[in-house]
Motif scaffolding. Structure first.
Motif, mmCIF file in Angstrom:
data_model
loop_
_atom_site.group_PDB
_atom_site.id
_atom_site.type_symbol
_atom_site.label_atom_id
_atom_site.label_comp_id
_atom_site.label_asym_id
_atom_site.label_seq_id
_atom_site.Cartn_x
_atom_site.Cartn_y
_atom_site.Cartn_z
ATOM 1 N N GLU A 237 -5.689 -7.139 -9.734
ATOM 2 C CA GLU A 237 -3.997 -6.231 -9.892
ATOM 3 C C GLU A 237 -4.629 -4.559 -9.157
ATOM 4 O OE1 GLU A 237 -0.874 -7.418 -10.056
ATOM 5 O OE2 GLU A 237 0.036 -9.113 -11.303
ATOM 6 N N SER A 238 -3.670 -4.583 -8.505
ATOM 7 C CA SER A 238 -4.293 -2.413 -7.955
ATOM 8 C C SER A 238 -2.683 -2.441 -8.630
ATOM 9 C CB SER A 238 -2.944 -2.505 -6.757
ATOM 10 O OG SER A 238 -3.424 -1.568 -6.327
ATOM 11 N N ILE A 239 -3.065 -0.786 -10.270
ATOM 12 C CA ILE A 239 -2.531 -0.983 -10.784
ATOM 13 C C ILE A 239 -2.619 0.996 -11.267
ATOM 14 C CG2 ILE A 239 -2.450 -0.082 -13.577
ATOM 15 C CD1 ILE A 239 -3.677 -2.916 -13.624
ATOM 16 N N ILE A 240 -1.601 1.865 -11.274
ATOM 17 C CA ILE A 240 -1.477 3.565 -11.370
ATOM 18 C C ILE A 240 -1.217 3.542 -12.726
ATOM 19 C CG2 ILE A 240 -1.536 3.832 -8.609
ATOM 20 C CD1 ILE A 240 2.196 3.694 -9.709
ATOM 21 N N LEU A 241 -1.520 4.810 -13.008
ATOM 22 C CA LEU A 241 -1.051 5.400 -14.383
ATOM 23 C C LEU A 241 -0.024 6.527 -13.627
ATOM 24 C CD1 LEU A 241 -4.801 5.891 -16.125
ATOM 25 C CD2 LEU A 241 -3.298 4.579 -16.633
ATOM 26 N N THR A 242 0.387 6.665 -15.046
ATOM 27 C CA THR A 242 1.881 7.624 -14.531
ATOM 28 C C THR A 242 1.768 8.615 -15.647
ATOM 29 O OG1 THR A 242 3.606 6.540 -15.062
ATOM 30 C CG2 THR A 242 3.456 6.171 -12.703
#
Length: 352
Positions: A63-68
């Motif tokens: 999965e391509s994941i970002i942290l915000t």
């Protein structure tokens, strides 16, 4: 039914060679480990940029994941719900997430805010137009992500009990020190090698000069292994508080391994995080990141020349991959005193 790896290390045989060479076994294991807790970042990486992509998540978790960060840190899908474009490919400081393909905009919780030229679209937006959120866990500034909803794992409490006195929250991310190596070996072989100090005198001459081989310690905990490196001479060691069970020991390094492939290596100067990323049955990526507590100590002691140690390990592991692929090898035996960690890893792996 008898276990493949006997619980009694004195009776047990090591992992069958097919675990390092069989594509079907590799695919089955990887399908199971993608949903576990995986290291994402240290929150210091979100101090200046409040949106960061987790570059290794696609390889580790599919999965391509970002942290915000908007008060609370969240792990979100980095895939736009319009046409599947990646939303963010670089660390960014912004109040919103905006897809550069067609301009769909989300807030930092992943909720859709705006979509150009969608007037007249019936039943829009819906919940499915929001970015998917994943489980996020924080421990002393270290951030972990899981694709499934999970309780905090037991190994978190072990870390807290053992090194909770360390001021890990204050560590800063060394953005100049990022290493990525691709080696021609199965990921489990790399973990095997990490989980024992048996080979140190034979492979790591420099490390052997600073660590006392006879005092090397190995402890097992839930889904993990702790190895403790004791300083041989006047090398840098931790200033361990009296309340710690390790008080009075000349500890030069704490080496924590968390199943499947997370390595948290604590030195007096800070933390080296190693990620073991299975790419194929005979190819693995090793990612190093560094988080610094005391920059004046970098370059000294057990954590002084990590690049040299890594190169030495890679040469060994690649040679072992050739060996376990031979028809003349299948299984070996464990050293009860030196390979407790390897034995425990093999038990976990074969009981997934």
């Amino acid at each position: 039914m008898a276990k493949l790896i006997d619980k009694n290390i004195e009776l047990a045989e090591t992992l069958p060679s097919e675990y390092y060479t069989n594509k079907e076994i590799f695919a089955d294991i990887k399908s199971k480990i993608v949903n576990m807790w995986h290291f994402s970042a240290h929150e210091d990486q979100l101090s200046e940029k409040n949106i960061i992509p987790i570059l290794h998540s696609k390889k580790l978790m599919n999965e391509s994941i970002i942290l915000t960060r908007d008060g609370v840190i969240k792990s979100l899908s980095n895939v736009c719900t319009h046409r599947g474009m990646l939303v963010n490919t670089e660390p960014t400081k912004s109040n919103t997430l905006r897809c550069k393909y067609h301009g769909r905009t989300f807030d930092l919780n992943g909720c859709i805010k705006n979509m150009p030229k969608f007037e007249g679209v019936v039943n829009f937006p819906q919940y499915s137009d929001n970015l998917v959120g994943f489980s996020t866990m924080r421990w002393k500034g270290l951030l972990f992500t899981s694709l499934k909803e999970r309780m905090n794992p037991e190994w978190i409490q072990f870390l807290e009990d053992r090194i909770g006195w360390l001021d890990i929250e204050s560590f800063t991310h060394d953005s100049e020190y990022y290493r990525s190596y691709t080696i021609n070996a199965n990921w489990a072989l790399y973990v095997d090698n990490y989980l024992e100090g048996f080979h140190i005198p034979y492979v790591h001459s420099g490390l052997n000069e600073v660590l006392s081989y006879d005092d090397y310690e190995t402890e097992i905990f839930e889904n993990g292994v702790l190895q403790i490196g004791i300083a041989k001479g006047e090398e840098d060691t931790f200033d361990i508080p009296e309340e710690s069970k390790d008080y009075g020991k000349k500890i030069a390094a704490y080496y924590f391994w968390i199943f499947p492939g997370l390595m948290l290596n604590f030195y007096p100067w800070g933390l080296s995080v190693n990620l073991v990323v299975p790419l194929s049955v005979n190819k693995t990526e090793i990612i190093y990141q560094r988080y610094v507590g005391n920059s004046a100590l970098i370059g000294d002691g057990a954590g002084g020349d990590l690049d040299k140690v890594e190169k030495e390990d890679q040469e060994i592991v690649e040679a072992v991959q050739i060996g376990v692929s031979s028809s003349s090898y299948d299984r070996g035996r464990y050293s009860p005193s030196m390979e407790k960690g390897v034995h425990y890893f093999h038990r976990i792996l074969t009981e997934l």
